[in-house]
Design a protein around this motif. Structure first.
Motif, PDB file in Angstrom:
ATOM      1  N   VAL A  50      -7.435   1.326   2.429  1.00  0.00           N
ATOM      2  CA  VAL A  50      -7.318   1.587   0.994  1.00  0.00           C
ATOM      3  C   VAL A  50      -5.839   1.533   0.678  1.00  0.00           C
ATOM      4  CG1 VAL A  50      -7.565   3.288  -0.850  1.00  0.00           C
ATOM      5  CG2 VAL A  50      -9.401   3.012   0.813  1.00  0.00           C
ATOM      6  N   GLU A  51      -5.485   0.685  -0.271  1.00  0.00           N
ATOM      7  CA  GLU A  51      -4.085   0.544  -0.672  1.00  0.00           C
ATOM      8  C   GLU A  51      -3.846   1.374  -1.928  1.00  0.00           C
ATOM      9  OE1 GLU A  51      -1.288  -0.984   0.197  1.00  0.00           O
ATOM     10  OE2 GLU A  51      -2.077  -1.743   2.091  1.00  0.00           O
ATOM     11  N   GLY A  52      -2.853   2.243  -1.879  1.00  0.00           N
ATOM     12  CA  GLY A  52      -2.480   3.011  -3.065  1.00  0.00           C
ATOM     13  C   GLY A  52      -1.165   2.498  -3.616  1.00  0.00           C
ATOM     14  N   ASP A  53      -1.193   2.038  -4.846  1.00  0.00           N
ATOM     15  CA  ASP A  53       0.042   1.572  -5.484  1.00  0.00           C
ATOM     16  C   ASP A  53       0.024   1.995  -6.936  1.00  0.00           C
ATOM     17  OD1 ASP A  53       1.617  -0.207  -3.625  1.00  0.00           O
ATOM     18  OD2 ASP A  53      -0.363  -1.104  -3.415  1.00  0.00           O
ATOM     19  N   ILE A  54       1.203   2.113  -7.510  1.00  0.00           N
ATOM     20  CA  ILE A  54       1.271   2.431  -8.933  1.00  0.00           C
ATOM     21  C   ILE A  54       0.638   1.279  -9.724  1.00  0.00           C
ATOM     22  CG2 ILE A  54       2.869   2.762 -10.865  1.00  0.00           C
ATOM     23  CD1 ILE A  54       4.544   4.491  -9.019  1.00  0.00           C
ATOM     24  N   GLU A  55       1.055   0.069  -9.408  1.00  0.00           N
ATOM     25  CA  GLU A  55       0.459  -1.110 -10.038  1.00  0.00           C
ATOM     26  C   GLU A  55       0.331  -2.229  -9.009  1.00  0.00           C
ATOM     27  OE1 GLU A  55       1.844  -2.495 -13.866  1.00  0.00           O
ATOM     28  OE2 GLU A  55       2.603  -0.505 -14.319  1.00  0.00           O
ATOM     29  N   ASN A  63     -10.709  -5.681   5.683  1.00  0.00           N
ATOM     30  CA  ASN A  63     -11.495  -5.071   4.614  1.00  0.00           C
ATOM     31  C   ASN A  63     -10.617  -4.074   3.837  1.00  0.00           C
ATOM     32  OD1 ASN A  63     -13.240  -3.465   3.115  1.00  0.00           O
ATOM     33  ND2 ASN A  63     -14.883  -3.595   4.631  1.00  0.00           N
ATOM     34  N   ALA A  64     -10.095  -4.525   2.684  1.00  0.00           N
ATOM     35  CA  ALA A  64      -9.139  -3.687   1.948  1.00  0.00           C
ATOM     36  C   ALA A  64      -9.576  -3.485   0.509  1.00  0.00           C
ATOM     37  CB  ALA A  64      -7.760  -4.335   1.969  1.00  0.00           C
ATOM     38  N   SER A  65      -9.355  -2.283  -0.013  1.00  0.00           N
ATOM     39  CA  SER A  65      -9.608  -2.062  -1.435  1.00  0.00           C
ATOM     40  C   SER A  65      -8.407  -1.350  -2.050  1.00  0.00           C
ATOM     41  CB  SER A  65     -10.893  -1.276  -1.652  1.00  0.00           C
ATOM     42  OG  SER A  65     -10.763   0.001  -1.112  1.00  0.00           O
ATOM     43  N   GLN A  66      -8.322  -1.401  -3.356  1.00  0.00           N
ATOM     44  CA  GLN A  66      -7.106  -0.995  -4.060  1.00  0.00           C
ATOM     45  C   GLN A  66      -7.339   0.221  -4.956  1.00  0.00           C
ATOM     46  OE1 GLN A  66      -4.003  -2.942  -4.012  1.00  0.00           O
ATOM     47  NE2 GLN A  66      -3.208  -1.074  -4.946  1.00  0.00           N
ATOM     48  N   ILE A  67      -6.389   1.153  -4.915  1.00  0.00           N
ATOM     49  CA  ILE A  67      -6.334   2.208  -5.941  1.00  0.00           C
ATOM     50  C   ILE A  67      -5.031   1.992  -6.694  1.00  0.00           C
ATOM     51  CG2 ILE A  67      -6.100   4.672  -6.416  1.00  0.00           C
ATOM     52  CD1 ILE A  67      -7.484   5.310  -3.821  1.00  0.00           C
ATOM     53  N   ASN A  68      -5.089   1.890  -8.008  1.00  0.00           N
ATOM     54  CA  ASN A  68      -3.860   1.876  -8.803  1.00  0.00           C
ATOM     55  C   ASN A  68      -3.737   3.216  -9.517  1.00  0.00           C
ATOM     56  OD1 ASN A  68      -4.192  -1.594  -9.411  1.00  0.00           O
ATOM     57  ND2 ASN A  68      -2.478  -0.634  -8.390  1.00  0.00           N
ATOM     58  N   THR A  69      -2.588   3.831  -9.368  1.00  0.00           N
ATOM     59  CA  THR A  69      -2.426   5.167  -9.952  1.00  0.00           C
ATOM     60  C   THR A  69      -1.837   5.114 -11.360  1.00  0.00           C
ATOM     61  OG1 THR A  69      -0.228   5.421  -9.005  1.00  0.00           O
ATOM     62  CG2 THR A  69      -2.067   6.202  -7.671  1.00  0.00           C
ATOM     63  N   PHE A  70      -1.349   3.940 -11.765  1.00  0.00           N
ATOM     64  CA  PHE A  70      -0.733   3.749 -13.079  1.00  0.00           C
ATOM     65  C   PHE A  70       0.242   4.866 -13.431  1.00  0.00           C
ATOM     66  CE2 PHE A  70      -4.642   1.213 -13.253  1.00  0.00           C
ATOM     67  CZ  PHE A  70      -4.034  -0.018 -13.388  1.00  0.00           C
ATOM     68  N   LEU A 101     -10.037   4.237   9.105  1.00  0.00           N
ATOM     69  CA  LEU A 101      -9.648   3.940   7.721  1.00  0.00           C
ATOM     70  C   LEU A 101      -8.175   4.285   7.542  1.00  0.00           C
ATOM     71  CD1 LEU A 101     -10.140   3.402   4.631  1.00  0.00           C
ATOM     72  CD2 LEU A 101     -10.831   5.801   4.463  1.00  0.00           C
ATOM     73  N   PHE A 102      -7.390   3.278   7.152  1.00  0.00           N
ATOM     74  CA  PHE A 102      -5.988   3.519   6.820  1.00  0.00           C
ATOM     75  C   PHE A 102      -5.876   3.638   5.309  1.00  0.00           C
ATOM     76  CE2 PHE A 102      -5.782   1.215  10.835  1.00  0.00           C
ATOM     77  CZ  PHE A 102      -4.834   1.937  11.544  1.00  0.00           C
ATOM     78  N   VAL A 103      -5.256   4.720   4.860  1.00  0.00           N
ATOM     79  CA  VAL A 103      -5.005   4.861   3.431  1.00  0.00           C
ATOM     80  C   VAL A 103      -3.498   4.772   3.235  1.00  0.00           C
ATOM     81  CG1 VAL A 103      -5.316   6.277   1.385  1.00  0.00           C
ATOM     82  CG2 VAL A 103      -6.997   6.391   3.231  1.00  0.00           C
ATOM     83  N   GLU A 104      -3.060   3.647   2.691  1.00  0.00           N
ATOM     84  CA  GLU A 104      -1.621   3.481   2.468  1.00  0.00           C
ATOM     85  C   GLU A 104      -1.257   4.167   1.167  1.00  0.00           C
ATOM     86  OE1 GLU A 104       0.029  -0.493   2.916  1.00  0.00           O
ATOM     87  OE2 GLU A 104       1.805   0.112   1.805  1.00  0.00           O
ATOM     88  N   ASN A 105      -0.528   5.247   1.281  1.00  0.00           N
ATOM     89  CA  ASN A 105      -0.169   6.039   0.109  1.00  0.00           C
ATOM     90  C   ASN A 105       0.880   5.312  -0.729  1.00  0.00           C
ATOM     91  OD1 ASN A 105       0.026   8.435  -1.550  1.00  0.00           O
ATOM     92  ND2 ASN A 105      -0.685   9.569   0.240  1.00  0.00           N
TER      93      ASN A 105
END
Lengths: 114, 216
Positions: free
Chosen positions: B63-68, B82-89, B114-118
């Motif tokens: 899971v990739e965490g990025d502002i945008e 297998n990667a999915s995205q969280i955008n924190t805006f 599961l790697f969660v890239e903060n």
């Protein structure tokens, strides 16, 4: 920036207290450690906006800051860290992190009730 | 009308931590070991994921965490990860509710890691539990050797530290002794691996450690 959701939570907790007592909130006492990552001024800024129209409206927010302390592994005393150092000012031993300075909780609320 | 004072003593993190426990339980039940990957922007977190995943030999999810943007997610997907995205805006870190929603939208067809890239940031990611089993902190030599002194909480909370971009050491004034002294004061027993994303050096050892630790 991250104070916004956390301030929402503070207002929610205080409002719950007010609703249970059937009153309104006049004061909230927060304890915020410097290492909690939250800035009192930012919480205050969001608080006034979020509290509007709720039992928290007009409440005063008092924020008790806690400076982080290390504990010396040699003499056991607690001390505040100097920049770029973890050494104990009393005996020169190694300081280890403690929970002091990481606090982030609502200590009490002041309510006006009938 | 009268005033009353009511003791509350409620930890404001409590709700986040409660959700984090739920996330961890959900993932553990599916046989997923979760790694919260923290570090400053540009420390090389995504490169580390690539390097570790090809060595681990177990099913990995990201899971990739990025502002945008979803630049990192696209990059990993191109490699078949297998990667999915969280955008924190705007928000500077991931919290438990965000990860909760992300993992419930994912399919875990096999047990694994599961790697969660903060979000790239050395400050707030350390303050919020997201339901991880361990926190992996990556610091690059280009970040500077004073980082443990300036951002103590991230170092204190790390379960493993990767010191990256070791190929740059000859060109930098990175004081390794000063760096390690800070690390040891904050976290006496944390394993520290020196790695290089360009050559892959050091990642065999880091992957071996992670595989053992995860029990996968």
């Amino acid at each position: 920036m991250h104070e916004y959701p956390i301030t929402l939570r503070i207002v929610e907790i205080a409002n719950q207290q007010a609703n249970e007592a059937n009153g309104r909130v006049t004061g909230i006492h927060l304890v915020v450690g410097d290492e909690s990552g939250f800035i009192g001024e930012s919480i205050q800024m969001y608080f006034d906006v979020i509290a509007e129209g709720t039992p928290c409206e007009g409440a005063s927010l008092s924020i008790e800051r806690v400076r982080p302390k290390l504990q010396c592994t040699a003499c056991g005393r607690y001390f505040e860290r100097r920049p770029f150092s973890f050494s104990c000012p009393f005996c020169g031993g190694d300081g280890r992190p403690t929970k002091i300075g990481k606090e982030f909780y609502i200590k009490d609320v002041e309510l006006e009730v009938d | 009308m009268h005033m009353v004072k009511k003791d509350v003593m409620t930890d404001i993190y409590a709700e986040n931590d409660h959700i984090a426990d739920h996330v961890n339980g959900y993932l553990s039940e599916k046989g997923i070991y979760t790694v919260n990957v923290m570090g400053a922007p540009g420390a090389g977190k995504t490169t580390t994921l690539e390097q570790l995943i090809k060595r681990l030999g177990v099913r990995c999810y990201v899971v990739e965490g990025d502002i945008e943007s979803d630049i990192d997610t696209e990059r990993l997907r191109k490699e078949g990860i297998n990667a999915s995205q969280i955008n924190t805006f705007g928000a500077c870190h991931l919290d438990a509710p965000l990860l909760h929603n992300a993992v419930h939208a994912m399919t875990f067809d096999e047990q694994g890691i599961l790697f969660v890239e903060n979000v790239g940031n050395l400050v707030c990611p350390a303050e919020f539990s997201i339901g991880e089993d361990i926190k992996l902190l990556q610091v690059s030599t280009a970040d500077g050797s004073d980082k443990p002194y300036k951002y103590p909480l991230a170092f204190e909370k790390a379960n493993v530290i990767l010191l990256s971009k070791t190929d740059l050491l000859p060109y930098l004034d990175f004081d390794e002794e000063f760096f390690m002294k800070g690390v040891r004061h904050l976290n006496p027993n944390v394993p520290v691996f020196k790695v290089c994303g360009k050559t892959g050096e050091g990642y065999d050892e880091a992957a071996k450690w992670l595989k053992e630790r995860s029990g996968k």
